[in-house]
Design an enzyme around this catalytic site. Structure first.
Site, PDB file in Angstrom:
ATOM      1  N   ARG A  81       0.805  -1.205   0.000  1.00 44.65           N
ATOM      2  CA  ARG A  81       0.000   0.000   0.000  1.00 44.65           C
ATOM      3  C   ARG A  81       0.846   1.266   0.000  1.00 44.65           C
ATOM      4  O   ARG A  81       1.727   1.466   0.816  1.00 44.65           O
ATOM      5  CB  ARG A  81      -0.910   0.043   1.228  1.00 44.65           C
ATOM      6  N   ARG A  90      -4.000   5.840  -4.289  1.00 40.14           N
ATOM      7  CA  ARG A  90      -3.584   4.785  -3.372  1.00 40.14           C
ATOM      8  C   ARG A  90      -3.642   3.416  -4.038  1.00 40.14           C
ATOM      9  O   ARG A  90      -4.444   3.177  -4.940  1.00 40.14           O
ATOM     10  CB  ARG A  90      -4.398   4.792  -2.081  1.00 40.14           C
ATOM     11  N   ASP A  93      -7.353   0.477  -0.812  1.00 39.55           N
ATOM     12  CA  ASP A  93      -8.159   0.886   0.334  1.00 39.55           C
ATOM     13  C   ASP A  93      -9.140  -0.225   0.640  1.00 39.55           C
ATOM     14  O   ASP A  93      -9.865  -0.665  -0.271  1.00 39.55           O
ATOM     15  CB  ASP A  93      -9.019   2.101  -0.059  1.00 39.55           C
ATOM     16  N   ASP A  95     -12.142  -0.571   3.252  1.00 37.65           N
ATOM     17  CA  ASP A  95     -12.904   0.147   4.276  1.00 37.65           C
ATOM     18  C   ASP A  95     -13.995  -0.747   4.849  1.00 37.65           C
ATOM     19  O   ASP A  95     -14.818  -1.284   4.098  1.00 37.65           O
ATOM     20  CB  ASP A  95     -13.561   1.399   3.677  1.00 37.65           C
TER      21      ASP A  95
HETATM   22  N1  ROI Z   1     -12.489   8.280  -5.416  1.00 32.31           N
HETATM   23  C1  ROI Z   1     -13.031   7.210  -6.029  1.00 32.31           C
HETATM   24  N2  ROI Z   1     -13.676   7.369  -7.185  1.00 32.31           N
HETATM   25  N3  ROI Z   1     -12.965   5.956  -5.495  1.00 32.31           N
HETATM   26  C2  ROI Z   1     -12.312   5.734  -4.319  1.00 32.31           C
HETATM   27  O1  ROI Z   1     -12.267   4.569  -3.857  1.00 32.31           O
HETATM   28  C3  ROI Z   1     -11.734   6.823  -3.648  1.00 32.31           C
HETATM   29  N4  ROI Z   1     -11.081   6.671  -2.466  1.00 32.31           N
HETATM   30  C4  ROI Z   1     -10.575   7.704  -1.802  1.00 32.31           C
HETATM   31  C5  ROI Z   1     -10.712   9.113  -2.300  1.00 32.31           C
HETATM   32  C6  ROI Z   1      -9.333   9.761  -2.334  1.00 32.31           C
HETATM   33  C7  ROI Z   1     -11.608   9.860  -1.347  1.00 32.31           C
HETATM   34  N5  ROI Z   1     -11.299   9.190  -3.626  1.00 32.31           N
HETATM   35  C8  ROI Z   1     -11.844   8.112  -4.244  1.00 32.31           C
HETATM   36  O2  ROI Z   1      -9.980   7.478  -0.647  1.00 32.31           O
END
Ligand code: ROI
Length: 162
Positions: A81, A90, A93, A95
């Protein structure tokens, strides 16, 4: 006691399809899973970053919330990561969006995840997994933000090969 949990996946650095596929396989080792379609979405945050791949997984697990979070953070680290900047690109992620009906707030974890209701790249994959899903008494499918979705289906099949 097992809980029905929902995990959001996002990546816009590296081989995102490979990274998300590996993440789904690791999550599947924790319990039975259902996997959403695979989506491409424009970045929320700075616009000078690549589009994201997004998906969601439903996981039924016996792990407690923080134990599950430990696993997800381990998977993020194992993917190599990288996060270049706040709201920026990134590698991976993961979540923890929902954990049964629980509301959790501590230093490490807020569940339901903040922003779920405002982010179509989270809502639409979630609705693949359960079209009747509710949050705070609100049917997610009825949220106005879903009238003009900004994301595209990249793969509606078994993209993660589960
Ligand atoms: N924007 C999109 N389209 N998808 C994401 O998973 C995503 N994840 C984030 C931020 C930077 C807010 N923007 C994102 O963490």
């Amino acid at each position: 006691m097992s809980a029905v949990t929902y995990i959001g996946l996002g990546s816009n650095l590296g081989d995102s399809l490979q990274i998300l596929t590996e993440a789904v396989h690791k999550i599947a080792a924790l319990g039975p899973v259902k996997v959403s379609k695979l989506y491409q979405s424009p970045p929320m945050g700075p616009q000078d970053q690549p589009n994201y791949l997004n998906a969601a997984v439903q996981l039924v697990t016996d792990l407690a919330p923080l134990a599950l979070l430990d696993e997800l953070q381990r998977f993020e680290q194992e993917s190599g990561r990288v996060r270049l900047r706040r709201w920026g690109e990134r590698t991976l992620d993961l979540d923890l969006l929902m954990y049964g009906q629980e509301q959790i707030q501590n230093e490490r974890l807020t569940v339901p995840h903040i922003g779920v209701m405002e982010r179509d790249f989270v809502l639409i994959p979630l609705l693949d997994l359960d079209a009747e899903l509710q949050l705070k008494g609100q049917l997610l499918k009825d949220l106005p933000i879903l009238k003009h979705p900004s994301l595209d289906v990249l793969d509606a099949g078994n993209w993660a090969k589960i």
